[in-house]
Design an enzyme around this catalytic site. Structure first.
Site, PDB file in Angstrom:
ATOM      1  N   ASN A   1       0.194   1.168   5.785  1.00 27.98           N
ATOM      2  CA  ASN A   1       1.019   0.356   4.897  1.00 27.98           C
ATOM      3  C   ASN A   1       1.811  -0.602   5.775  1.00 27.98           C
ATOM      4  OD1 ASN A   1       4.059   1.012   3.021  1.00 27.98           O
ATOM      5  ND2 ASN A   1       2.691  -0.717   2.905  1.00 27.98           N
ATOM      6  N   GLY A   2       1.616  -1.890   5.558  1.00 29.42           N
ATOM      7  CA  GLY A   2       2.304  -2.888   6.370  1.00 29.42           C
ATOM      8  C   GLY A   2       1.333  -3.968   6.793  1.00 29.42           C
TER       9      GLY A   2
ATOM     10  N   TYR B   1      12.950  -3.949  -5.334  1.00 31.12           N
ATOM     11  CA  TYR B   1      11.803  -4.272  -6.164  1.00 31.12           C
ATOM     12  C   TYR B   1      10.650  -3.270  -6.116  1.00 31.12           C
ATOM     13  CZ  TYR B   1       7.981  -7.259  -7.883  1.00 31.12           C
ATOM     14  OH  TYR B   1       6.936  -7.775  -8.589  1.00 31.12           O
TER      15      TYR B   1
ATOM     16  N   CYS C   1       0.831  -1.189   0.000  1.00 31.04           N
ATOM     17  CA  CYS C   1       0.000   0.000   0.000  1.00 31.04           C
ATOM     18  C   CYS C   1       0.866   1.238   0.000  1.00 31.04           C
ATOM     19  CB  CYS C   1      -0.855   0.041   1.256  1.00 31.04           C
ATOM     20  SG  CYS C   1      -1.939  -1.380   1.449  1.00 31.04           S
TER      21      CYS C   1
ATOM     22  N   CYS D   1      15.335  -6.217   7.371  1.00 24.07           N
ATOM     23  CA  CYS D   1      14.503  -7.409   7.366  1.00 24.07           C
ATOM     24  C   CYS D   1      14.961  -8.233   6.178  1.00 24.07           C
ATOM     25  CB  CYS D   1      13.019  -7.070   7.208  1.00 24.07           C
ATOM     26  SG  CYS D   1      12.022  -8.582   7.104  1.00 24.07           S
TER      27      CYS D   1
ATOM     28  N   GLY E   1      -0.179   0.165  -5.014  1.00 21.60           N
ATOM     29  CA  GLY E   1      -1.483  -0.466  -4.820  1.00 21.60           C
ATOM     30  C   GLY E   1      -2.452  -0.023  -5.878  1.00 21.60           C
TER      31      GLY E   1
ATOM     32  N   SER F   1      11.847  -4.423 -14.732  1.00 23.28           N
ATOM     33  CA  SER F   1      12.359  -4.677 -13.394  1.00 23.28           C
ATOM     34  C   SER F   1      13.873  -4.818 -13.321  1.00 23.28           C
ATOM     35  CB  SER F   1      11.698  -5.939 -12.831  1.00 23.28           C
ATOM     36  OG  SER F   1      11.754  -6.978 -13.785  1.00 23.28           O
TER      37      SER F   1
ATOM     38  N   ASP G   1      17.614  -9.840 -13.999  1.00 22.86           N
ATOM     39  CA  ASP G   1      16.333  -9.474 -13.368  1.00 22.86           C
ATOM     40  C   ASP G   1      16.570  -9.206 -11.890  1.00 22.86           C
ATOM     41  OD1 ASP G   1      13.689  -8.822 -13.256  1.00 22.86           O
ATOM     42  OD2 ASP G   1      12.922 -10.801 -13.801  1.00 22.86           O
ATOM     43  N   ASP G   2      15.535  -8.664 -11.231  1.00 25.30           N
ATOM     44  CA  ASP G   2      15.692  -8.305  -9.819  1.00 25.30           C
ATOM     45  C   ASP G   2      15.406  -9.467  -8.888  1.00 25.30           C
ATOM     46  OD1 ASP G   2      12.999  -8.442 -10.309  1.00 25.30           O
ATOM     47  OD2 ASP G   2      12.505  -6.485  -9.473  1.00 25.30           O
TER      48      ASP G   2
ATOM     49  N   CYS H   1      12.386 -13.005   3.977  1.00 27.25           N
ATOM     50  CA  CYS H   1      12.032 -13.816   2.807  1.00 27.25           C
ATOM     51  C   CYS H   1      13.251 -14.485   2.169  1.00 27.25           C
ATOM     52  CB  CYS H   1      11.276 -12.973   1.785  1.00 27.25           C
ATOM     53  SG  CYS H   1      12.116 -11.444   1.357  1.00 27.25           S
TER      54      CYS H   1
ATOM     55  N   CYS I   1      12.857  -3.142   5.202  1.00 23.22           N
ATOM     56  CA  CYS I   1      12.594  -4.162   4.176  1.00 23.22           C
ATOM     57  C   CYS I   1      13.563  -3.939   3.011  1.00 23.22           C
ATOM     58  CB  CYS I   1      11.148  -4.032   3.695  1.00 23.22           C
ATOM     59  SG  CYS I   1      10.801  -4.974   2.206  1.00 23.22           S
TER      60      CYS I   1
ATOM     61  N   CYS J   1       6.436 -13.588   3.004  1.00 27.57           N
ATOM     62  CA  CYS J   1       6.501 -12.334   3.773  1.00 27.57           C
ATOM     63  C   CYS J   1       5.232 -12.212   4.604  1.00 27.57           C
ATOM     64  CB  CYS J   1       6.603 -11.141   2.830  1.00 27.57           C
ATOM     65  SG  CYS J   1       6.548  -9.563   3.702  1.00 27.57           S
TER      66      CYS J   1
HETATM   67  S1  SF4 Z   1      10.106 -10.614   4.498  1.00 29.12           S
HETATM   68 FE1  SF4 Z   1      11.116  -9.768   2.645  1.00 29.12          FE
HETATM   69  S2  SF4 Z   1       9.520  -8.598   1.579  1.00 29.12           S
HETATM   70 FE2  SF4 Z   1       8.780  -8.984   3.664  1.00 29.12          FE
HETATM   71  S3  SF4 Z   1       9.364  -7.149   4.830  1.00 29.12           S
HETATM   72 FE3  SF4 Z   1      11.008  -8.646   5.073  1.00 29.12          FE
HETATM   73  S4  SF4 Z   1      12.475  -8.192   3.435  1.00 29.12           S
HETATM   74 FE4  SF4 Z   1      10.552  -7.147   2.933  1.00 29.12          FE
END
Ligand code: SF4
Length: 487
Positions: free
Chosen positions: A117-118, A260, A16, A452, A43, A301, A364-365, A455, A254, A401
């Site tokens: 957002n989150g 991305y 978002c 973070c 979004g 991308s 690619d990313d 993922c 993140c 995620c």
């Molecule tokens: S898990 Fe990956 S996509 Fe989700 S907040 Fe963490 S780094 Fe970002």
């Protein structure tokens, strides 16, 4: 904007975008509308604006893209110099209008509007507790949980203390713009997982998910909202006040925002996203460069990554080998498997002269499910490529995620249970390499502990049921009165 996917079906989906403004004399509606346009990539499911004219709230929330969600009459009716806005892709809560935002509610001590957002990881617990106290919910999203919790705290405490109490109870990722009566505030979660920044505009101030929204308004980026900070825009657009409500030793930005999600022209946590992507591309060459006749991006991308990679490779030809049809929408009719396979040809067409008889590095990313990569490799082979080497500007995505990004489930992620060699074989490339996690941290100028990486490691910076954490973290302890234990 350069965040489109080669094929939407294969990419993680953005969460978002939020915005909030306070002006001296101008109406807030049009600036909010333009800002939402700038955040549209975050979004596409619904868009909304809530304004306040000093006496009452005005709200318009509708499904669809920003351009479709508001008519001129809708914007004319949104009176007042303060307001908040939201673009949404469904994350927590269903895909329906009851979850569209901003969420607004009237209660005993005023009105409240909220854009989020989150994603909270303890929304269920809080919802049950609030329901037991008599709160009635109209949606199944976590934003309404925050709104009810804040409304409840505002009955007993001033604005700053009420926000602090709510922050002490919610656990997860959140960047919020909030309107309490005609006061606009912004809050970023203590780990700073989602971006939020402050900008100065002509006659006022703005809070927005990305600085590109500030640029669109000819404004000036002041700074990022700090993790755990509450920013209150002063009445009359004269400035803002800052309250550092929660402090943590480490952040959990993140990393995927840089790789991305965010617009390349946005500055997030002090880094221009485009430059970060080019830097990741340069590192990719250093870590796993391979000599080929040509380097080409997956449009759009992979473009910034590929330009950094080609620059570091020195002397290699950098060319567009795949052309994107920008007019293919997000959905089109694909009645049969054969037609489904044609989807990639609808979206991308190889430039035969760039590819035929040549060795190619395709950049690619990320790879999520792997279906797009597979189709791209096939396309390039059909166009006569002799060798195809794939290079990816991020580490393999091995886990979902929980912080608000629709990344696909573990079962769908190609890297969840496969080695890089197995993935290479599956997508049909001659070689495949990803960027290392350490390289990502280094290029972003962060230590691993401040990102973070859930993922790509399977270890998260939040306390998520049945998942591992990468730090000492617990869900908030709530005392008998429903207050944070350290309030
Ligand atoms: S898990 Fe990956 S996509 Fe989700 S907040 Fe963490 S780094 Fe970002």
């Amino acid at each position: 904007m350069d965040t489109g996917r080669a094929l939407d079906a294969d990419g993680p989906t953005e969460k978002c975008g939020v915005v909030g403004v306070s002006f001296a004399e101008r109406d807030a509606a049009l600036p909010l509308y333009y800002s939402l346009y700038a955040l549209q990539h975050r979004g596409q499911e619904s868009a909304g604006i809530v304004t306040h004219d000093g006496f009452q709230q005005h709200s318009h929330v509708a499904m669809g893209l920003v351009g479709d969600a508001f008519s001129e009459d809708d914007l004319d009716a949104l009176n007042g110099p303060t307001g908040i806005g939201h673009v949404r892709y469904p994350t927590s809560g269903g895909l329906d209008s009851s979850c569209a935002q901003p969420f607004s509610v009237s209660f005993k001590s005023g009105s409240l509007g909220l854009s989020h957002n989150g994603n909270l990881v303890n929304a269920g617990e809080l919802r049950s507790e609030l329901e037991n106290l008599g709160h009635a919910f109209t949606s199944d999203g976590d934003t309404e949980v925050i709104a009810h919790d804040l409304a409840r705290n505002l009955l007993e405490a001033d604005l700053v203390r009420a926000v602090k109490r709510t922050m002490g109870r919610i656990h997860g990722s959140y960047s919020l713009t909030i309107m309490h009566d005609d006061t606009v505030l912004g809050v970023r979660d203590p780990e700073g997982n989602r971006p939020l920044c402050i900008g100065k505009l002509d006659g006022g101030y703005i809070l927005a998910s990305e600085s590109a929204a500030i640029d669109t308004m000819d404004g000036e980026l002041v700074r990022d909202v700090r993790p755990g900070e509450l920013v209150v825009l002063r009445e009359g657009g004269s400035g803002f006040d800052s309250y550092q409500l929660v402090e943590r030793e480490n952040t959990a930005h993140c990393f995927f925002e840089h790789v991305y999600f965010a617009r390349p022209d946005s500055v997030i946590d002090g880094t221009l996203v485009y430059e970060a992507r080019r830097g990741l591309g340069r590192r990719l060459w250093q870590e796993s460069g391979v000599d080929t006749d040509v380097v080409m991006p997956v449009p759009d991308s992979g473009r910034a990554f590929a330009s950094g990679y080609a620059e570091a490779a020195e002397g290699v030809e950098f060319a567009e080998g795949l052309m994107k049809n920008r007019y293919v929408g997000r959905t089109f009719i694909m009645p049969t498997q054969d037609e489904r396979e044609r989807a990639v040809r609808l979206k991308l067409n190889p430039i035969r002269s760039t590819v035929e008889g040549r060795t190619v590095t395709l950049i690619d990313d990320s790879i999520v499910r792997g279906t797009t990569s597979n189709q791209l490799v096939d396309l390039l082979r059909e166009a006569g490529a002799e060798e195809i080497h794939m290079r990816i500007g991020a580490p393999p995505i091995v886990a979902p995620c929980y912080m608000g990004i629709d990344m696909a489930s573990r079962e769908e992620l190609i890297a969840a249970d496969r080695s890089t060699e197995e993935i290479r074989e599956q997508i049909g490339a001659d070689s495949l390499a990803y960027l290392s996690i350490d390289a990502v941290a280094e290029v972003l100028g962060e230590v691993r502990d401040d990102l973070c990486l859930g993922c790509v490691t399977g270890e998260y910076p939040y306390d998520i049921e049945d998942e591992a954490t990468d730090r000492d973290v617990d869900r908030p302890r709530i005392d008998d009165q429903g207050l944070p234990a350290d309030d």
